[in-house]
Design a protein around this motif. Structure first.
Motif, PDB file in Angstrom:
ATOM      1  N   LYS A 177       0.822  -1.214   0.000  1.00 28.41           N
ATOM      2  CA  LYS A 177       0.000   0.000   0.000  1.00 28.41           C
ATOM      3  C   LYS A 177       0.855   1.263   0.000  1.00 28.41           C
ATOM      4  CE  LYS A 177      -4.097   1.954   0.373  1.00 28.41           C
ATOM      5  NZ  LYS A 177      -5.123   1.822  -0.705  1.00 28.41           N
ATOM      6  N   LEU A 178       1.998   1.228   0.682  1.00 27.97           N
ATOM      7  CA  LEU A 178       2.863   2.400   0.775  1.00 27.97           C
ATOM      8  C   LEU A 178       3.436   2.821  -0.575  1.00 27.97           C
ATOM      9  CD1 LEU A 178       4.884   1.964   4.098  1.00 27.97           C
ATOM     10  CD2 LEU A 178       3.362   3.856   3.484  1.00 27.97           C
ATOM     11  N   ARG A 179       3.457   1.909  -1.526  1.00 36.15           N
ATOM     12  CA  ARG A 179       3.997   2.263  -2.849  1.00 36.15           C
ATOM     13  C   ARG A 179       3.093   3.249  -3.582  1.00 36.15           C
ATOM     14  NH1 ARG A 179       4.263  -3.685  -3.841  1.00 36.15           N
ATOM     15  NH2 ARG A 179       6.106  -4.464  -2.771  1.00 36.15           N
ATOM     16  N   THR A 180       1.830   3.289  -3.208  1.00 31.54           N
ATOM     17  CA  THR A 180       0.876   4.131  -3.948  1.00 31.54           C
ATOM     18  C   THR A 180       0.257   5.241  -3.098  1.00 31.54           C
ATOM     19  OG1 THR A 180      -0.927   2.590  -3.418  1.00 31.54           O
ATOM     20  CG2 THR A 180       0.272   2.206  -5.466  1.00 31.54           C
ATOM     21  N   ILE A 181       0.532   5.251  -1.814  1.00 27.97           N
ATOM     22  CA  ILE A 181      -0.108   6.220  -0.922  1.00 27.97           C
ATOM     23  C   ILE A 181       0.834   7.393  -0.655  1.00 27.97           C
ATOM     24  CG2 ILE A 181       0.656   5.197   1.262  1.00 27.97           C
ATOM     25  CD1 ILE A 181      -2.154   5.644   2.335  1.00 27.97           C
ATOM     26  N   LYS A 199      -9.682  -5.724   6.741  1.00 24.28           N
ATOM     27  CA  LYS A 199      -9.358  -7.099   6.384  1.00 24.28           C
ATOM     28  C   LYS A 199      -9.368  -8.033   7.595  1.00 24.28           C
ATOM     29  CE  LYS A 199      -6.700  -6.116   2.192  1.00 24.28           C
ATOM     30  NZ  LYS A 199      -7.485  -6.985   1.292  1.00 24.28           N
ATOM     31  N   GLY A 200      -9.800  -7.507   8.735  1.00 28.22           N
ATOM     32  CA  GLY A 200      -9.988  -8.355   9.898  1.00 28.22           C
ATOM     33  C   GLY A 200      -8.836  -8.412  10.882  1.00 28.22           C
ATOM     34  N   TYR A 201      -7.826  -7.567  10.717  1.00 27.74           N
ATOM     35  CA  TYR A 201      -6.681  -7.599  11.633  1.00 27.74           C
ATOM     36  C   TYR A 201      -7.020  -6.873  12.929  1.00 27.74           C
ATOM     37  CZ  TYR A 201      -3.910  -9.473   7.835  1.00 27.74           C
ATOM     38  OH  TYR A 201      -3.431 -10.284   6.843  1.00 27.74           O
ATOM     39  N   SER A 202      -6.497  -7.377  14.004  1.00 27.15           N
ATOM     40  CA  SER A 202      -6.708  -6.732  15.299  1.00 27.15           C
ATOM     41  C   SER A 202      -5.991  -5.387  15.318  1.00 27.15           C
ATOM     42  CB  SER A 202      -6.177  -7.622  16.421  1.00 27.15           C
ATOM     43  OG  SER A 202      -4.751  -7.725  16.337  1.00 27.15           O
ATOM     44  N   ALA A 203      -6.380  -4.533  16.281  1.00 24.64           N
ATOM     45  CA  ALA A 203      -5.763  -3.212  16.376  1.00 24.64           C
ATOM     46  C   ALA A 203      -4.263  -3.323  16.630  1.00 24.64           C
ATOM     47  CB  ALA A 203      -6.430  -2.409  17.494  1.00 24.64           C
ATOM     48  N   GLY A 204      -3.868  -4.253  17.492  1.00 25.87           N
ATOM     49  CA  GLY A 204      -2.452  -4.394  17.802  1.00 25.87           C
ATOM     50  C   GLY A 204      -1.616  -4.773  16.589  1.00 25.87           C
ATOM     51  N   VAL A 205      -2.089  -5.754  15.817  1.00 22.88           N
ATOM     52  CA  VAL A 205      -1.353  -6.188  14.621  1.00 22.88           C
ATOM     53  C   VAL A 205      -1.302  -5.069  13.593  1.00 22.88           C
ATOM     54  CG1 VAL A 205      -1.388  -7.788  12.665  1.00 22.88           C
ATOM     55  CG2 VAL A 205      -1.872  -8.628  14.971  1.00 22.88           C
ATOM     56  N   ALA A 206      -2.416  -4.378  13.391  1.00 22.24           N
ATOM     57  CA  ALA A 206      -2.474  -3.322  12.386  1.00 22.24           C
ATOM     58  C   ALA A 206      -1.563  -2.155  12.762  1.00 22.24           C
ATOM     59  CB  ALA A 206      -3.915  -2.837  12.244  1.00 22.24           C
ATOM     60  N   ILE A 207      -1.590  -1.739  14.011  1.00 21.74           N
ATOM     61  CA  ILE A 207      -0.772  -0.599  14.445  1.00 21.74           C
ATOM     62  C   ILE A 207       0.716  -0.924  14.343  1.00 21.74           C
ATOM     63  CG2 ILE A 207      -0.147   0.796  16.457  1.00 21.74           C
ATOM     64  CD1 ILE A 207      -3.160   0.619  17.253  1.00 21.74           C
ATOM     65  N   ARG A 208       1.094  -2.114  14.781  1.00 20.78           N
ATOM     66  CA  ARG A 208       2.525  -2.484  14.719  1.00 20.78           C
ATOM     67  C   ARG A 208       3.013  -2.575  13.275  1.00 20.78           C
ATOM     68  NH1 ARG A 208       0.493  -5.848  18.777  1.00 20.78           N
ATOM     69  NH2 ARG A 208       1.174  -5.237  20.871  1.00 20.78           N
ATOM     70  N   ALA A 209       2.210  -3.136  12.412  1.00 22.71           N
ATOM     71  CA  ALA A 209       2.615  -3.255  11.005  1.00 22.71           C
ATOM     72  C   ALA A 209       2.778  -1.891  10.368  1.00 22.71           C
ATOM     73  CB  ALA A 209       1.584  -4.084  10.241  1.00 22.71           C
ATOM     74  N   ALA A 210       1.831  -0.989  10.626  1.00 28.03           N
ATOM     75  CA  ALA A 210       1.910   0.359  10.055  1.00 28.03           C
ATOM     76  C   ALA A 210       3.101   1.135  10.635  1.00 28.03           C
ATOM     77  CB  ALA A 210       0.608   1.105  10.323  1.00 28.03           C
ATOM     78  N   LYS A 211       3.314   1.002  11.945  1.00 27.89           N
ATOM     79  CA  LYS A 211       4.439   1.703  12.588  1.00 27.89           C
ATOM     80  C   LYS A 211       5.768   1.234  12.013  1.00 27.89           C
ATOM     81  CE  LYS A 211       6.822   2.279  17.000  1.00 27.89           C
ATOM     82  NZ  LYS A 211       6.804   2.058  18.459  1.00 27.89           N
ATOM     83  N   ASP A 212       5.966  -0.073  11.910  1.00 27.83           N
ATOM     84  CA  ASP A 212       7.239  -0.605  11.409  1.00 27.83           C
ATOM     85  C   ASP A 212       7.479  -0.198   9.957  1.00 27.83           C
ATOM     86  OD1 ASP A 212       7.544  -1.773  13.858  1.00 27.83           O
ATOM     87  OD2 ASP A 212       6.973  -3.796  13.201  1.00 27.83           O
ATOM     88  N   ALA A 213       6.423  -0.168   9.174  1.00 29.49           N
ATOM     89  CA  ALA A 213       6.578   0.203   7.767  1.00 29.49           C
ATOM     90  C   ALA A 213       6.935   1.676   7.632  1.00 29.49           C
ATOM     91  CB  ALA A 213       5.291  -0.103   7.005  1.00 29.49           C
ATOM     92  N   LEU A 214       6.300   2.525   8.431  1.00 32.80           N
ATOM     93  CA  LEU A 214       6.612   3.958   8.374  1.00 32.80           C
ATOM     94  C   LEU A 214       8.034   4.231   8.856  1.00 32.80           C
ATOM     95  CD1 LEU A 214       3.284   5.575   9.644  1.00 32.80           C
ATOM     96  CD2 LEU A 214       4.276   5.750   7.351  1.00 32.80           C
ATOM     97  N   ALA A 215       8.475   3.478   9.863  1.00 27.91           N
ATOM     98  CA  ALA A 215       9.830   3.667  10.389  1.00 27.91           C
ATOM     99  C   ALA A 215      10.890   3.401   9.330  1.00 27.91           C
ATOM    100  CB  ALA A 215      10.051   2.756  11.596  1.00 27.91           C
ATOM    101  N   ALA A 216      10.570   2.545   8.386  1.00 26.19           N
ATOM    102  CA  ALA A 216      11.533   2.193   7.334  1.00 26.19           C
ATOM    103  C   ALA A 216      11.353   3.015   6.063  1.00 26.19           C
ATOM    104  CB  ALA A 216      11.399   0.706   7.002  1.00 26.19           C
TER     105      ALA A 216
END
Length: 236
Positions: A177-181, A199-216
């Motif tokens: 998603k980050l490639r187009t946003i 897509k059904g992900y819990s808040a914890g999984v979604a927040i951690r995934a977004a945080k790690d992707a933004l950090a990189a």
């Protein structure tokens, strides 16, 4: 002078006679062809009508189908499109006003021969939807429930997607998603978390995934990511 006129009249008569002679046979042949064509059309039309009447008579002579035969045909058509659960087939049969007794009889037989297998359906559904659409276990469980899969059967199928696999899939979705946003880190973060939540992900999984992707991603996004407390936000 009269001789010239008479000669002209004679020539005119010969020309008219010649045209009549030429036209006569051709007209006759055309007439014969037209007559034969019309007779052929009538004969073909009569023959076609006879064939249609024979076809209708043959269908009328066929014995009426039993309710069980009609139910089996409905099931075959449904299964030809994609695998179905027992509940989906039962719903399709009830919609066609097949009696409950016949529905149970036909579906029990399909269970015996393996044409219906809810456990196999659930396993295939989970694998396809998780890998193809990136759906989390919660969304997959909801889809299986909507298709009438027993909770215990669904639970066994969902065991193939563990916490590690779910987290890895969430991160892959975010990276894609980050490639187009575009936009400010805070706005991008909200969009990423919202996408994963749908897509059904819990808040914890979604927040951690977004945080790690933004950090990189870049310095500005990394600075924003450092301020995110994923555990605290997940508990809200």
């Amino acid at each position: 002078m009269r001789g010239g006129l008479e000669s002209g009249r004679e020539r005119g008569g010969w020309e008219r006679d010649g045209r009549r002679e030429r036209g006569g046979p051709e007209s006759g042949v055309g007439g014969e062809r037209g007559g034969r064509g019309r007779r052929g059309d009538r004969e073909r039309g009569a023959g076609g009508g006879g064939e249609r009447r024979q076809g209708r008579k043959a269908r009328e002579d066929e014995p009426p189908r039993s309710e069980a035969e009609a139910a089996r045909e409905i099931c075959i058509r449904q299964l030809a499109v994609r695998p179905r659960t027992r509940a989906e087939l039962a719903k399709a049969l009830a919609k066609q006003e097949i009696s409950g007794e016949v529905i149970a009889e036909v579906l029990d037989r399909y269970d015996e021969v393996g044409m219906i297998d809810d456990a196999a359906f659930a396993r295939a559904w989970v694998s396809s939807r998780h890998q193809g659409r990136g759906l989390a276990r919660r969304a997959l469980a909801n889809e299986l429930r909507q298709r009438g899969v027993d909770a215990e059967v669904a639970g066994a199928a969902l065991e193939s997607v563990d916490d590690e696999a779910e987290a890895a899939t969430a991160r892959a979705l975010v990276d894609r998603k980050l490639r187009t946003i575009r936009g400010e880190p805070a706005a991008v973060f909200r969009k990423l978390v919202g996408m994963l939540a749908r897509k059904g992900y819990s808040a914890g999984v979604a927040i951690r995934a977004a945080k790690d992707a933004l950090a990189a991603r870049d310095a500005e996004a990394a600075e924003f990511a450092e301020q995110i407390d994923a555990d605290a936000m997940a508990d809200e």
